[in-house]
Design a protein around this motif. Structure first.
Motif, PDB file in Angstrom:
ATOM      1  N   PHE A 150      -8.925  -7.645   1.132  1.00 19.07           N
ATOM      2  CA  PHE A 150      -8.420  -6.278   0.952  1.00 19.07           C
ATOM      3  C   PHE A 150      -7.037  -6.372   0.319  1.00 19.07           C
ATOM      4  CE2 PHE A 150      -5.812  -2.843   2.886  1.00 19.07           C
ATOM      5  CZ  PHE A 150      -6.621  -1.714   2.740  1.00 19.07           C
ATOM      6  N   LEU A 261      -6.967   1.137   7.350  1.00 16.75           N
ATOM      7  CA  LEU A 261      -5.969   0.535   8.244  1.00 16.75           C
ATOM      8  C   LEU A 261      -6.073   1.102   9.653  1.00 16.75           C
ATOM      9  CD1 LEU A 261      -2.869   0.236   5.885  1.00 16.75           C
ATOM     10  CD2 LEU A 261      -4.365  -1.573   6.693  1.00 16.75           C
ATOM     11  N   THR A 335      -3.755   8.682  13.837  1.00 22.22           N
ATOM     12  CA  THR A 335      -3.035   7.504  13.336  1.00 22.22           C
ATOM     13  C   THR A 335      -1.894   7.128  14.283  1.00 22.22           C
ATOM     14  OG1 THR A 335      -3.611   8.005  11.073  1.00 22.22           O
ATOM     15  CG2 THR A 335      -1.656   6.659  11.382  1.00 22.22           C
TER      16      THR A 335
HETATM   17  P1  TGC Z   1       2.576   9.583   3.449  1.00 21.35           P
HETATM   18  O1  TGC Z   1       3.346  10.539   2.610  1.00 21.35           O
HETATM   19  O2  TGC Z   1       2.721   9.609   4.937  1.00 21.35           O
HETATM   20  O3  TGC Z   1       1.018   9.716   3.128  1.00 21.35           O
HETATM   21  C1  TGC Z   1       0.546   9.669   1.786  1.00 21.35           C
HETATM   22  C2  TGC Z   1      -0.860  10.225   1.764  1.00 21.35           C
HETATM   23  O4  TGC Z   1      -1.713   9.424   2.569  1.00 21.35           O
HETATM   24  C3  TGC Z   1      -2.274  10.227   3.632  1.00 21.35           C
HETATM   25  N1  TGC Z   1      -2.357   9.410   4.836  1.00 21.35           N
HETATM   26  C4  TGC Z   1      -3.466   9.258   5.556  1.00 21.35           C
HETATM   27  N2  TGC Z   1      -4.700   9.731   5.395  1.00 21.35           N
HETATM   28  C5  TGC Z   1      -5.646   9.369   6.296  1.00 21.35           C
HETATM   29  N3  TGC Z   1      -5.386   8.531   7.330  1.00 21.35           N
HETATM   30  C6  TGC Z   1      -4.138   8.026   7.517  1.00 21.35           C
HETATM   31  N4  TGC Z   1      -3.900   7.190   8.528  1.00 21.35           N
HETATM   32  C7  TGC Z   1      -3.110   8.371   6.605  1.00 21.35           C
HETATM   33  N5  TGC Z   1      -1.803   8.053   6.471  1.00 21.35           N
HETATM   34  C8  TGC Z   1      -1.347   8.690   5.384  1.00 21.35           C
HETATM   35  C9  TGC Z   1      -1.316  11.383   3.776  1.00 21.35           C
HETATM   36  O5  TGC Z   1      -1.953  12.487   4.376  1.00 21.35           O
HETATM   37  C10 TGC Z   1      -0.949  11.637   2.337  1.00 21.35           C
HETATM   38  O6  TGC Z   1      -2.020  12.289   1.715  1.00 21.35           O
HETATM   39  P2  TGC Z   1      -1.761  13.352   0.541  1.00 21.35           P
HETATM   40  O7  TGC Z   1      -3.132  13.859   0.231  1.00 21.35           O
HETATM   41  O8  TGC Z   1      -0.851  14.379   1.158  1.00 21.35           O
HETATM   42  O9  TGC Z   1      -1.131  12.578  -0.561  1.00 21.35           O
HETATM   43  O10 TGC Z   1       2.831   8.097   2.915  1.00 21.35           O
HETATM   44  P3  TGC Z   1       4.187   7.305   2.725  1.00 21.35           P
HETATM   45  O11 TGC Z   1       4.200   6.823   1.334  1.00 21.35           O
HETATM   46  O12 TGC Z   1       5.366   8.061   3.256  1.00 21.35           O
HETATM   47  O13 TGC Z   1       3.940   6.029   3.697  1.00 21.35           O
HETATM   48  C11 TGC Z   1       3.736   6.201   5.056  1.00 21.35           C
HETATM   49  C12 TGC Z   1       3.669   4.850   5.791  1.00 21.35           C
HETATM   50  C13 TGC Z   1       4.964   4.075   5.646  1.00 21.35           C
HETATM   51  C14 TGC Z   1       3.478   5.180   7.255  1.00 21.35           C
HETATM   52  C15 TGC Z   1       2.479   4.015   5.383  1.00 21.35           C
HETATM   53  O14 TGC Z   1       2.388   3.859   4.054  1.00 21.35           O
HETATM   54  C16 TGC Z   1       2.337   2.713   6.133  1.00 21.35           C
HETATM   55  O15 TGC Z   1       1.645   2.679   7.138  1.00 21.35           O
HETATM   56  N6  TGC Z   1       2.926   1.549   5.663  1.00 21.35           N
HETATM   57  C17 TGC Z   1       2.592   0.239   6.193  1.00 21.35           C
HETATM   58  C18 TGC Z   1       1.735  -0.496   5.183  1.00 21.35           C
HETATM   59  C19 TGC Z   1       0.660  -1.297   5.815  1.00 21.35           C
HETATM   60  O16 TGC Z   1       0.246  -1.104   6.949  1.00 21.35           O
HETATM   61  N7  TGC Z   1       0.114  -2.221   5.072  1.00 21.35           N
HETATM   62  C20 TGC Z   1      -0.981  -3.033   5.535  1.00 21.35           C
HETATM   63  C21 TGC Z   1      -1.565  -3.863   4.447  1.00 21.35           C
HETATM   64  S1  TGC Z   1      -3.147  -4.517   4.861  1.00 21.35           S
HETATM   65  C22 TGC Z   1      -2.833  -5.738   5.952  1.00 21.35           C
HETATM   66  O17 TGC Z   1      -1.759  -5.972   6.388  1.00 21.35           O
HETATM   67  C23 TGC Z   1      -4.009  -6.509   6.369  1.00 21.35           C
HETATM   68  S2  TGC Z   1      -3.681  -7.850   7.408  1.00 21.35           S
HETATM   69  C24 TGC Z   1      -5.223  -8.051   8.024  1.00 21.35           C
HETATM   70  C25 TGC Z   1      -5.468  -9.257   8.838  1.00 21.35           C
HETATM   71  O18 TGC Z   1      -5.291 -10.387   8.347  1.00 21.35           O
HETATM   72  O19 TGC Z   1      -5.960  -9.070   9.975  1.00 21.35           O
END
Ligand code: TGC
Ligand code: FAD
Length: 406
Positions: A150, A261, A335
């Motif tokens: 991913f 996620l 979430t």
């Molecule tokens: P934000 O403005 O909050 O949201 C942007 C758009 O996304 C929508 N959204 C969601 N929709 C459905 N479910 C969710 N959980 C959602 N979270 C956000 C939101 O409604 C919005 O939609 P729209 O239509 O209005 O545009 O986004 P932001 O840019 O401010 O970022 C928020 C933040 C920081 C919380 C988020 O991006 C985040 O969680 N960052 C952390 C990144 C992360 O977790 N990366 C993981 C990479 S994968 C990985 O690590 C795999 S390791 C696996 C392993 O080895 O086990």
């Protein structure tokens, strides 16, 4: 409800070097069905037989045991919640959690392999894929014939994935993909990658990139002190021609990867408590066996305090995870609720790993025991799928209504 998981009672006597006994101080087993217990038992046996005897050597040698992929497929560890018609387990979220708990009890890197495949590769293909994509990829991923990864994180965009620069252009009969992803679990061994990239309008879409596509490479990341039995690497796209039928048609925008996620973070909430349970169980046993000053170290109040606090925190997390699982099944989990559980479980597990390691004295730093390995693994777990800080901010935004990310 059906499953391809082999259901049998746990037979811990089979295990030679793995004496694990699961703590259940609040009789949480009463909340589980017979099917849940059978699934947990069969995965626990699998871990005792196929992971515990070898994991220390794999980690010391920084070796990803690629044969585990097929074995995980055989026991139904990939895509437990995906419907059986696509090769998945057709199970509920409590079953999924228990499977992650048992695998991570063995090793977080092994759980990474399974949770990436299930939650981050099979889930988006099932949820956002076309019927052709589902039929083409899901059965092979479920059986372990294919390994997936991913790609969301980039070298300059980790916590802030919406800033990604990986992009694709519409060339008429195909898309042209350029960019790079970093820190990708399973990447060096993957057959396919679910990649998140922006189109010419800056809208995020998911694309399935297949091994062998010209311009696609997966260099391995070396010198990790953590998750050493899991392979990690980059995804590099140099003018990769991606067929149009490989775009996931069902959803676009950051919400699509974020939904994946949610599912994976849920699995980690259970998985990290598996690691915590392993450390606690080892410390409990050591406390009664190790003698100092003429008595077992478990007779000293300081050591009893550590064990009591470990069991209290594990019990609280077990209850939180179970309730979250029920809400996942009802489609009601938010979430922020998932963030709370992921954050709580990983912090709990890290604290318990450190305390348990200290309780083993010098022996605790050797591979004779699992705590040091769990501790190092958990440093990745507290970072990936959203860092500890990011989950705190997700909760903060939920409580106050004021996002503090930017
Ligand atoms: P934000 O403005 O909050 O949201 C942007 C758009 O996304 C929508 N959204 C969601 N929709 C459905 N479910 C969710 N959980 C959602 N979270 C956000 C939101 O409604 C919005 O939609 P729209 O239509 O209005 O545009 O986004 P932001 O840019 O401010 O970022 C928020 C933040 C920081 C919380 C988020 O991006 C985040 O969680 N960052 C952390 C990144 C992360 O977790 N990366 C993981 C990479 S994968 C990985 O690590 C795999 S390791 C696996 C392993 O080895 O086990
Ligand atoms: P950064 O985002 O640069 O963060 C650095 C520090 O700043 C952190 O402490 C962070 O909490 C803090 N910080 C950042 N923003 C804020 C803020 N707004 N407020 C307060 N503090 C902030 N990604 C994938 O896409 N797929 C995978 O399969 C995958 N597997 C991984 C496997 C491993 C072993 C590791 C270590 C990572 C993996 N990742 C994967 C990437 C992982 O999701 C990112 O490392 C993680 O999201 C953090 O991004 P970063 O490393 O760029 O740190």
């Amino acid at each position: 409800m059906s499953t391809n998981i082999v259901k049998e009672e746990t037979t811990s006597k089979k295990a030679s070097n793995d004496l694990f006994e699961s703590p259940d101080f609040y009789q949480i087993d009463d909340l589980l069905t017979e099917e849940h217990k059978l699934i947990r038992g069969s995965i626990r046996d699998f871990v005792k037989k196929e992971i515990s005897p070898y994991i220390e050597e794999w980690c010391q040698n920084n070796h990803f045991p690629s044969e585990i992929v097929k074995k995980f497929g055989d026991i139904g560890a990939f895509g437990p919640t995906v419907p059986t018609e696509y090769g998945g387990g057709g199970l509920d979220y409590i079953s999924y959690g228990l499977i992650m708990q048992e695998i991570e009890r063995g090793d977080s890197g092994m759980r990474s392999t399974a949770s990436v495949q299930g939650s981050l590769v099979m889930y988006p293909i099932y949820k956002f894929g076309s019927e052709e994509q589902r039929n083409k990829f899901l059965p092979k991923l479920a059986s372990g014939e294919f390994l997936g990864c991913f790609g969301l994180t980039e070298p300059d965009h980790g916590s802030n994935p919406s800033g990604m620069v990986t992009n694709f252009k519409d060339m008429g009969d195909h898309y042209l993909l350029n960019g790079a992803k970093m820190w990708i679990s399973n990447s060096p061994e993957c057959d396919i990658a679910v990649v998140w990239a922006k189109n010419e309008e800056g809208r995020i879409h998911g694309l399935i990139v297949e091994r062998g596509m010209e311009g696609f490479s997966t260099p391995e990341t070396h010198n990790k002190w953590s998750l050493r039995a899991s392979c990690t690497g980059e995804l590099v796209f140099d003018n990769v021609k991606v067929p149009k039928e490989n775009l996931l048609p069902g959803k676009s925008g950051l919400g699509a990867p974020m939904m994946c996620l949610d599912s994976a973070r849920y699995g980690i909430a259970w998985g990290a408590i598996g690691a915590a349970m392993d450390c606690y169980d080892s410390a409990r046993r050591y406390a009664t066996e190790r003698q100092q000053f003429g008595k077992p170290i478990g007779s000293f109040q300081l050591q009893q305090k550590k064990l009591s606090e470990m069991l209290t925190e594990i019990t609280k997390a077990q209850l939180l995870n179970w309730k979250l699982g029920k809400m996942m099944d009802e489609g009601k989990a938010t979430t922020a609720q998932i963030s709370m559980a992921k954050r709580n479980s990983v912090e709990t597990a890290l604290n318990i790993a450190r305390e348990a390691r200290q309780m083993h004295g010098g022996m605790g730093i050797t591979g004779e025991y699992s705590m040091m390995r769990h501790m190092m693994n958990l440093e990745s777990v507290v970072t990936y799928e959203g860092t500890h800080d990011i989950h705190l901010l997700i909760l903060g935004a939920e409580i106050t209504g004021i996002p503090a990310f930017k």
